[in-house]
Design an enzyme around this catalytic site. Structure first.
Site, short mmCIF file in Angstrom:
data_model
loop_
_atom_site.label_atom_id
_atom_site.label_comp_id
_atom_site.label_asym_id
_atom_site.label_seq_id
_atom_site.Cartn_x
_atom_site.Cartn_y
_atom_site.Cartn_z
N HIS A 128 -15.04 52.64 46.51
CA HIS A 128 -13.80 52.22 47.14
C HIS A 128 -12.63 53.08 46.66
O HIS A 128 -11.76 53.46 47.47
CB HIS A 128 -13.53 50.75 46.86
N LYS B 26 -18.25 41.99 56.33
CA LYS B 26 -17.02 41.51 56.97
C LYS B 26 -17.06 41.74 58.48
O LYS B 26 -16.53 40.93 59.25
CB LYS B 26 -15.80 42.19 56.34
N GLY C 289 -6.83 32.88 46.94
CA GLY C 289 -6.80 31.55 47.53
C GLY C 289 -5.73 30.65 46.95
O GLY C 289 -5.04 29.93 47.68
N TYR D 79 -8.71 33.97 43.35
CA TYR D 79 -7.61 34.86 43.00
C TYR D 79 -6.53 34.90 44.07
O TYR D 79 -5.33 34.78 43.77
CB TYR D 79 -8.16 36.27 42.75
N ARG E 279 -15.27 21.71 46.96
CA ARG E 279 -16.71 21.87 47.13
C ARG E 279 -17.48 21.21 45.99
O ARG E 279 -17.11 21.33 44.82
CB ARG E 279 -17.06 23.36 47.21
N ARG F 254 -16.64 39.15 61.58
CA ARG F 254 -15.73 39.38 62.71
C ARG F 254 -16.46 39.21 64.04
O ARG F 254 -15.95 38.58 64.97
CB ARG F 254 -15.13 40.79 62.64
#
Length: 312
Positions: A270, A138, A16, A14, A35, A142
């Site tokens: 969220h 995430k 990318g 979406y 890939r 990091r």
């Protein structure tokens, strides 16, 4: 100074696909990882071939083949990963650990933009379960990046307009409601909305910019920091129709978690942090971070009143 060569991992996704187009538009030699896992997915293959027609180079690689990842990474200066981290699509955040290892071994990458492009995970340690897993993962990525001393930029894009603006932030549709709109609380919490094409434009702007090296870039252009009520009002002006407003308390919203599947629970959590806590805007951007529209005033970002017109 010549522009960096860019490898996009997750280029058919979406965000990318937009990153690929923005990279090409800004004059970067652009590679897209092809890939083996796409198998017989003809839509993804045709998208990759369309990128090739536009000037991108396809490079084969697989997360199951470390050597192929290293070889792909060695072709470029910058790696941008846009693999999905949302639960109603595929959830592949931790696969990036393999990409981190490949970048570390290759040793030539001068900037890595991992798959972020949402809320800032560094500010979400308190997030509700089960949605917190996205932020926790995430943060794992990091920490791996920083432990490997890989130069980075973290792009915090906040709310994609396609999922949060076009539907006036309703959870069960992607287009504006016809008669009634659900407001979260009083609907007066400030939220940052972003056109996805602008997200990609800003992301590519960072890769050769020393001001964003080893920093977080927040996408919070002032014209798109709106309350939900303000967003609804813009749509009412465009459509010429007033909507009935139904306010939902935070208690009632959280009570509905019990009847939802995993993806629904993640999304609702969220929404709670965004529309009740104001987690996207309730802090000042401080040391170690920059705001995109201030760094790049030449970008004419799409205001939400412009964005909403396509739905009329």
């Amino acid at each position: 100074m010549p522009k960096s060569k860019v490898l996009v991992v997750g280029g058919t996704g979406y965000i990318g696909r937009r990153i690929v187009k923005a990279s090409l538009a800004q004059g970067h030699e652009t590679y897209v990882l092809q890939r083996k896992e796409i198998g017989l997915d003809i839509d993804k293959l045709q998208m990759l071939l369309s990128f090739k027609k536009e000037g991108a180079r396809l490079v084969e690689g697989s997360f199951n083949d470390h050597k192929s990842l290293v070889e792909a990474v060695r072709k470029v200066d910058v790696v941008i990963c846009t693999m999905s981290g949302v639960h109603f699509r595929s959830h592949n955040i931790l696969l990036q650990l393999k990409l981190v290892e490949a970048i570390k071994e290759a040793g030539n990458v001068k900037r890595f933009l991992p798959s972020e492009f949402g809320m800032d995970p560094a500010r979400m340690a308190h997030a509700l379960e089960p949605g917190r897993v996205t932020f926790d993962e995430k943060m794992i990525i990091r920490k791996a990046i920083e432990a490997a001393n890989i130069p980075f930029t973290y792009v915090v894009a906040n709310c994609f307009a396609g999922y949060f603006a076009g539907n006036l932030s309703q959870m069960e549709c992607l287009t504006p409601p016809k008669d009634k709109v659900i407001l979260y609380g009083d609907g007066n919490v400030k939220v940052a909305f972003m056109d996805e094409d602008d997200v990609a434009t800003y992301a590519i702007k960072t890769i050769d910019d020393p001001r964003t090296l080893n920093k977080t870039l927040y996408l919070r252009p002032p014209g798109n920091i709106l309350t939900q009520r303000e967003l609804v009002a813009k749509w009412e002006k465009i459509s010429g129709k007033q909507l009935e407003k139904i306010s939902v308390s935070d208690r009632d919203l959280l009570a509905s978690l019990k009847v939802m599947d995993l993806a629904g629970q993640v999304g609702l959590g969220h929404f709670y942090h965004i529309f009740y806590e104001g987690c996207l805007t309730n802090f000042e951007i401080g040391e170690g971070a920059e705001e995109a529209s201030k760094l790049y005033p030449e970008v004419r970002y799409t205001r939400m009143e412009e964005y909403l017109k396509i739905y009329a």
